[in-house]
Design an enzyme around this catalytic site. Structure first.
Site, short mmCIF file in Angstrom:
data_model
loop_
_atom_site.label_atom_id
_atom_site.label_comp_id
_atom_site.label_asym_id
_atom_site.label_seq_id
_atom_site.Cartn_x
_atom_site.Cartn_y
_atom_site.Cartn_z
N GLY A 1 -2.87 4.42 -3.60
CA GLY A 1 -2.95 3.20 -4.41
C GLY A 1 -2.16 3.26 -5.71
N TYR B 1 0.83 -1.21 0.00
CA TYR B 1 0.00 0.00 0.00
C TYR B 1 0.87 1.25 0.00
CZ TYR B 1 0.82 0.76 5.02
OH TYR B 1 1.40 1.00 6.23
N CYS B 2 0.23 2.36 -0.44
CA CYS B 2 0.83 3.69 -0.38
C CYS B 2 -0.26 4.63 0.11
CB CYS B 2 1.39 4.10 -1.75
SG CYS B 2 0.13 4.28 -3.03
N ARG B 3 -0.18 5.89 -0.24
CA ARG B 3 -1.18 6.84 0.23
C ARG B 3 -2.52 6.64 -0.47
NH1 ARG B 3 -2.51 11.70 -1.69
NH2 ARG B 3 -0.68 11.72 -3.02
N PHE C 1 -3.72 4.07 1.92
CA PHE C 1 -3.85 4.43 3.33
C PHE C 1 -4.92 5.50 3.53
CE2 PHE C 1 -2.37 6.29 7.39
CZ PHE C 1 -2.32 5.12 8.15
#
Length: 103
Positions: free
Chosen positions: A68, A64-66, A93
Site C-alpha cells: 500500500g 495497488y502494490c505489495r 496485495f
C-alpha cells in the site's frame, strides 16, 4: 484516496469507468496479480511518469502494490498530473482476499 479492501472492491465493482493499476515490479507480478490489472512499475522512474501521463485521465484508477505504500505514492503522482480519481488499496496485495490471477 485510501480505501480498505472492502470499500475498494465494492467501488470497483460498481464503477463502469475503472482501470486496475498494479505498480509492483515484474518479479512481484509474476507471483500473482488482481485480474484485469495493468502493470506499470513505479520503480521505473521517468518511464513510470511517462506511462502515467499517457493514461486516459477520464478513467477511475484502482491502484495497488505489495503493501500500500508505493501505490499511495503512485496515486499522489497521478493526482499531480491530472488524474483526479486514483484509489489506493490499503494493505496492498499482501492483504488481498479476492481473486488472484497468474501468468
Amino acid at each position: 484516496m485510501d480505501l480498505n479492501q472492502e470499500d475498494w472492491t465494492k467501488q470497483l465493482t460498481e464503477d463502469n469507468n475503472s482501470v486496475i493499476l498494479d505498480v509492483r515490479t515484474e518479479e512481484e507480478v509474476d507471483l500473482g496479480f488482481i485480474p484485469k490489472a495493468i502493470n506499470i512499475d513505479i520503480y521505473q522512474g521517468q518511464n513510470f511518469i511517462n506511462a502515467i501521463e499517457n493514461l486516459d485521465k477520464s478513467k477511475n484508477y484502482y491502484v495497488y502494490c505489495r503493501s500500500g505504500a508505493r501505490s499511495a505514492k503512485a496515486c499522489s503522482v497521478m493526482n499531480q498530473i491530472g488524474i483526479k480519481n486514483a484509489y489506493n488499496l490499503l494493505g496492498g496485495f499482501n492483504e488481498w482476499q479476492g481473486e488472484v490471477s497468474s501468468i
